[in-house]
Design a protein around this motif. Sequence first.
Motif, PDB file in Angstrom:
ATOM      1  N   LEU A  13      51.128  43.075  44.453  1.00  0.00           N
ATOM      2  CA  LEU A  13      49.784  42.600  44.135  1.00  0.00           C
ATOM      3  C   LEU A  13      49.377  41.414  45.008  1.00  0.00           C
ATOM      4  CD1 LEU A  13      47.330  42.721  42.166  1.00  0.00           C
ATOM      5  CD2 LEU A  13      48.521  41.000  40.821  1.00  0.00           C
ATOM      6  N   ASP A  14      48.213  41.513  45.599  1.00  0.00           N
ATOM      7  CA  ASP A  14      47.557  40.382  46.247  1.00  0.00           C
ATOM      8  C   ASP A  14      46.235  40.186  45.506  1.00  0.00           C
ATOM      9  OD1 ASP A  14      46.186  38.530  47.748  1.00  0.00           O
ATOM     10  OD2 ASP A  14      46.649  39.461  49.677  1.00  0.00           O
ATOM     11  N   PRO A  15      46.163  39.220  44.582  1.00  0.00           N
ATOM     12  CA  PRO A  15      44.951  39.046  43.778  1.00  0.00           C
ATOM     13  C   PRO A  15      43.684  38.833  44.601  1.00  0.00           C
ATOM     14  CG  PRO A  15      46.725  37.745  42.859  1.00  0.00           C
ATOM     15  CD  PRO A  15      47.207  38.272  44.188  1.00  0.00           C
ATOM     16  N   ASN A  16      43.823  38.349  45.840  1.00  0.00           N
ATOM     17  CA  ASN A  16      42.650  38.102  46.679  1.00  0.00           C
ATOM     18  C   ASN A  16      42.184  39.346  47.429  1.00  0.00           C
ATOM     19  OD1 ASN A  16      42.639  35.300  46.017  1.00  0.00           O
ATOM     20  ND2 ASN A  16      44.410  35.080  47.358  1.00  0.00           N
ATOM     21  N   MET A  17      43.034  40.364  47.529  1.00  0.00           N
ATOM     22  CA  MET A  17      42.683  41.573  48.276  1.00  0.00           C
ATOM     23  C   MET A  17      43.169  42.815  47.545  1.00  0.00           C
ATOM     24  SD  MET A  17      43.618  40.271  52.124  1.00  0.00           S
ATOM     25  CE  MET A  17      43.706  41.922  52.702  1.00  0.00           C
ATOM     26  N   ALA A  18      43.068  42.846  46.235  1.00  0.00           N
ATOM     27  CA  ALA A  18      43.605  43.938  45.429  1.00  0.00           C
ATOM     28  C   ALA A  18      42.814  45.217  45.647  1.00  0.00           C
ATOM     29  CB  ALA A  18      43.575  43.545  43.954  1.00  0.00           C
ATOM     30  N   GLY A  19      43.532  46.345  45.496  1.00  0.00           N
ATOM     31  CA  GLY A  19      42.888  47.653  45.541  1.00  0.00           C
ATOM     32  C   GLY A  19      42.184  47.945  44.230  1.00  0.00           C
ATOM     33  N   ARG A  23      42.417  45.802  40.892  1.00  0.00           N
ATOM     34  CA  ARG A  23      41.196  45.045  40.594  1.00  0.00           C
ATOM     35  C   ARG A  23      40.764  45.314  39.150  1.00  0.00           C
ATOM     36  NH1 ARG A  23      40.257  40.893  42.223  1.00  0.00           N
ATOM     37  NH2 ARG A  23      40.629  41.525  44.344  1.00  0.00           N
ATOM     38  N   VAL A  24      40.803  46.572  38.729  1.00  0.00           N
ATOM     39  CA  VAL A  24      40.447  46.915  37.345  1.00  0.00           C
ATOM     40  C   VAL A  24      41.357  46.173  36.376  1.00  0.00           C
ATOM     41  CG1 VAL A  24      40.478  48.784  35.631  1.00  0.00           C
ATOM     42  CG2 VAL A  24      39.406  49.160  37.853  1.00  0.00           C
ATOM     43  N   ALA A  25      42.659  46.200  36.631  1.00  0.00           N
ATOM     44  CA  ALA A  25      43.610  45.530  35.736  1.00  0.00           C
ATOM     45  C   ALA A  25      43.381  44.024  35.703  1.00  0.00           C
ATOM     46  CB  ALA A  25      45.040  45.848  36.157  1.00  0.00           C
ATOM     47  N   LEU A  26      43.153  43.417  36.860  1.00  0.00           N
ATOM     48  CA  LEU A  26      42.889  41.969  36.890  1.00  0.00           C
ATOM     49  C   LEU A  26      41.623  41.623  36.113  1.00  0.00           C
ATOM     50  CD1 LEU A  26      43.843  41.138  40.578  1.00  0.00           C
ATOM     51  CD2 LEU A  26      44.966  40.240  38.525  1.00  0.00           C
ATOM     52  N   VAL A  47      51.578  38.393  46.167  1.00  0.00           N
ATOM     53  CA  VAL A  47      51.429  37.633  47.403  1.00  0.00           C
ATOM     54  C   VAL A  47      51.066  36.192  47.108  1.00  0.00           C
ATOM     55  CG1 VAL A  47      50.067  37.467  49.528  1.00  0.00           C
ATOM     56  CG2 VAL A  47      50.868  39.695  48.722  1.00  0.00           C
ATOM     57  N   SER A  48      50.149  35.988  46.171  1.00  0.00           N
ATOM     58  CA  SER A  48      49.760  34.636  45.782  1.00  0.00           C
ATOM     59  C   SER A  48      49.705  34.575  44.257  1.00  0.00           C
ATOM     60  CB  SER A  48      48.407  34.259  46.405  1.00  0.00           C
ATOM     61  OG  SER A  48      47.405  35.159  46.009  1.00  0.00           O
ATOM     62  N   PRO A  49      50.010  33.431  43.684  1.00  0.00           N
ATOM     63  CA  PRO A  49      50.076  33.331  42.223  1.00  0.00           C
ATOM     64  C   PRO A  49      48.716  33.515  41.563  1.00  0.00           C
ATOM     65  CG  PRO A  49      50.550  31.204  43.258  1.00  0.00           C
ATOM     66  CD  PRO A  49      50.342  32.190  44.358  1.00  0.00           C
ATOM     67  N   HIS A  50      48.758  34.054  40.371  1.00  0.00           N
ATOM     68  CA  HIS A  50      47.576  34.241  39.535  1.00  0.00           C
ATOM     69  C   HIS A  50      47.985  33.820  38.128  1.00  0.00           C
ATOM     70  CE1 HIS A  50      44.542  36.336  37.146  1.00  0.00           C
ATOM     71  NE2 HIS A  50      43.809  36.388  38.248  1.00  0.00           N
ATOM     72  N   PRO A  51      47.150  33.089  37.398  1.00  0.00           N
ATOM     73  CA  PRO A  51      47.570  32.535  36.098  1.00  0.00           C
ATOM     74  C   PRO A  51      47.960  33.581  35.055  1.00  0.00           C
ATOM     75  CG  PRO A  51      45.215  32.195  36.450  1.00  0.00           C
ATOM     76  CD  PRO A  51      45.777  32.718  37.733  1.00  0.00           C
TER      77      PRO A  51
END
Length: 174
Positions: A13-19, A23-26, A47-51
């Motif tokens: 997962l890359d929260p900044n460039m998610a597929g 993206r739906v799950a986030l 790739v980068s942290p997400h809370p």
Amino acid sequence: MRVAMLNNPVVVLDPNMAGGVERVALFEVEHLAKRGVEARYFVRGEVSPHPNVEAMKGFKFGGDFGRNYYEWFEGLSRDYDIQHGHNTPLLAVISKHPRPLIHIHNLMSLPYYEVASAKYRRCSFAFCSDFIRGRFLADHPDLPPGRCHTIHNGIDLRMFRAGERVSGRGGRLR
């Protein structure tokens, strides 16, 4: 209420460039959190942290086809009210939850269906389109259709507006 969501083990997962699926799950996790629901998104790596995301440390694909990933999730989400897997049909086989939710975003088969059909029959299923739901039920007529629901993916209206067309190269058409 506590909701645990699981990502397919193939994706980092890359929260900044998610597929699309990620993206739906986030969006779901963030939407639930805003409404006071404890929601966590479990992934194989990020790739980068997400809370609201928890990543498995040291994931490696091997001969177990990701079984360790599903068992990791099962152990951490055992006390959650809902286990919600995105494109993770093996969750049905591994989970001890009474009724996991399997969210299917594309045409796929159910692994080990011949030997684990009872585990699949206890699940609820969500589909992003009526077409995928229809094909799924045609392939698995013994699954309860009352537990198979279409939940259309939404769009971010801040990014897209009705009547606008975008060219294939990212430029706007008039």
